[in-house]
Design a protein around this motif. Structure first.
Motif, PDB file in Angstrom:
ATOM      1  N   CYS A 274      26.255 -31.240 -23.482  1.00 57.62           N
ATOM      2  CA  CYS A 274      27.577 -31.785 -22.440  1.00 57.62           C
ATOM      3  C   CYS A 274      28.830 -31.218 -23.014  1.00 57.62           C
ATOM      4  N   MET A 275      28.961 -31.041 -24.392  1.00 56.91           N
ATOM      5  CA  MET A 275      30.092 -30.225 -24.420  1.00 56.91           C
ATOM      6  C   MET A 275      30.290 -29.194 -23.494  1.00 56.91           C
TER       7      MET A 275
ATOM      8  N   LEU B  44      19.548 -35.824 -30.522  1.00 54.44           N
ATOM      9  CA  LEU B  44      20.837 -35.815 -29.876  1.00 54.44           C
ATOM     10  C   LEU B  44      22.322 -34.846 -30.128  1.00 54.44           C
ATOM     11  N   LEU B  45      21.332 -34.073 -31.157  1.00 50.26           N
ATOM     12  CA  LEU B  45      22.828 -32.723 -31.934  1.00 50.26           C
ATOM     13  C   LEU B  45      22.873 -31.918 -30.614  1.00 50.26           C
TER      14      LEU B  45
ATOM     15  N   LEU C 148      19.989 -29.561 -16.263  1.00 48.97           N
ATOM     16  CA  LEU C 148      20.509 -30.496 -17.226  1.00 48.97           C
ATOM     17  C   LEU C 148      19.512 -31.230 -17.921  1.00 48.97           C
TER      18      LEU C 148
ATOM     19  N   ILE D 123      21.794 -32.581 -27.423  1.00 47.87           N
ATOM     20  CA  ILE D 123      22.857 -33.302 -25.973  1.00 47.87           C
ATOM     21  C   ILE D 123      23.656 -33.549 -25.569  1.00 47.87           C
ATOM     22  N   ALA D 124      24.519 -33.790 -27.398  1.00 45.16           N
ATOM     23  CA  ALA D 124      25.556 -33.158 -27.422  1.00 45.16           C
ATOM     24  C   ALA D 124      26.878 -32.151 -27.351  1.00 45.16           C
ATOM     25  N   GLY D 125      25.494 -31.041 -27.828  1.00 46.62           N
ATOM     26  CA  GLY D 125      26.857 -29.670 -27.846  1.00 46.62           C
ATOM     27  C   GLY D 125      26.486 -29.250 -25.920  1.00 46.62           C
TER      28      GLY D 125
ATOM     29  N   ALA E  86      25.395 -25.316 -32.951  1.00 48.06           N
ATOM     30  CA  ALA E  86      25.522 -26.526 -32.914  1.00 48.06           C
ATOM     31  C   ALA E  86      23.947 -26.026 -32.784  1.00 48.06           C
TER      32      ALA E  86
ATOM     33  N   MET F  34      17.670 -36.502 -34.562  1.00 47.28           N
ATOM     34  CA  MET F  34      18.653 -36.195 -34.731  1.00 47.28           C
ATOM     35  C   MET F  34      19.761 -34.527 -34.446  1.00 47.28           C
TER      36      MET F  34
END
Lengths: 131, 64
Positions: free
Chosen positions: A38-39, A31-32, A84, A34-36, A14, A28
């Motif tokens: 969260c995972m 957002l990437l 976080l 944030i996705a990482g 990521a 973007m």
């Protein structure tokens, strides 16, 4: 521990993809990230679940007040979530927003700790009345 | 583990940036902006569900 290695690898991937995106579209990339986050946080939660169950068992063995230990566990959760959110805000260039989220976390923990402080004050009053 | 989401977001980001470059070079600045915005909204909608899932997990785990 295989899950930990996979999570670390996913975070690295990521991060590299985020670097590739950062030149073209910064939004973007955030957002990437944030996705990482969260995972990885979800995976951390799966590791934390047995620890919290162990804490529950210890509480039952020590016959501790579940209300007070619940406050401690909730405070830990608030701390993790606010940290976080703060890190993501700081990464996206909004350090002031991140600090405000940290302040919000501290305020929420203080709010949660009111029953503990009340209990402490009552204990001190009881001791002083006995003297 | 859902690493697919990371790759999906990266792919959308790359596609949106290419579209943005093509549209802005051909003089369609408004459409380029709208494309970027649409890509952002799509990714944000994908991410909002994941953030909600994470918060639900934390709520359940830490007994909120």
């Amino acid at each position: 521990m295989e899950l930990f290695m996979k999570a670390a690898g996913a975070a690295l991937i990521a991060s590299v993809l985020g670097l590739a995106l950062s030149k073209q579209s910064k939004d973007m990339q955030i957002l990437l990230v944030i996705a990482g986050c969260c995972m990885v946080a979800g995976i951390a939660a799966t590791f934390l679940r047995p620890v919290l169950e162990l804490l529950g068992q210890l509480q039952a063995m020590g016959n501790l007040n579940s209300e007070l230990t619940g406050i401690l566990i909730r405070a830990a959760g608030i701390g993790l979530v606010s940290e976080l959110a703060c890190m993501i805000c700081t990464d996206s260039g909004n350090a002031s927003l991140g600090k405000t989220v940290q302040l919000l976390g501290s305020a929420a923990v203080l709010y949660l700790a009111i029953p503990v402080f009340r209990g402490l004050i009552e204990l001190i009053q009881g001791i002083l009345e006995g003297v | 583990m859902e690493i697919d989401l990371i790759f999906k977001i990266a792919a959308i980001g790359i596609i949106v940036s290419i579209l943005n470059q093509v549209l802005s070079r051909s003089g369609r600045e408004e459409q380029a902006t709208m494309t970027t915005l649409a890509g952002l909204v799509v990714v944000l909608m994908m991410l909002a569900q994941k953030i909600a899932d994470l918060f639900d997990l934390v709520k359940e785990l830490f007994q909120f």
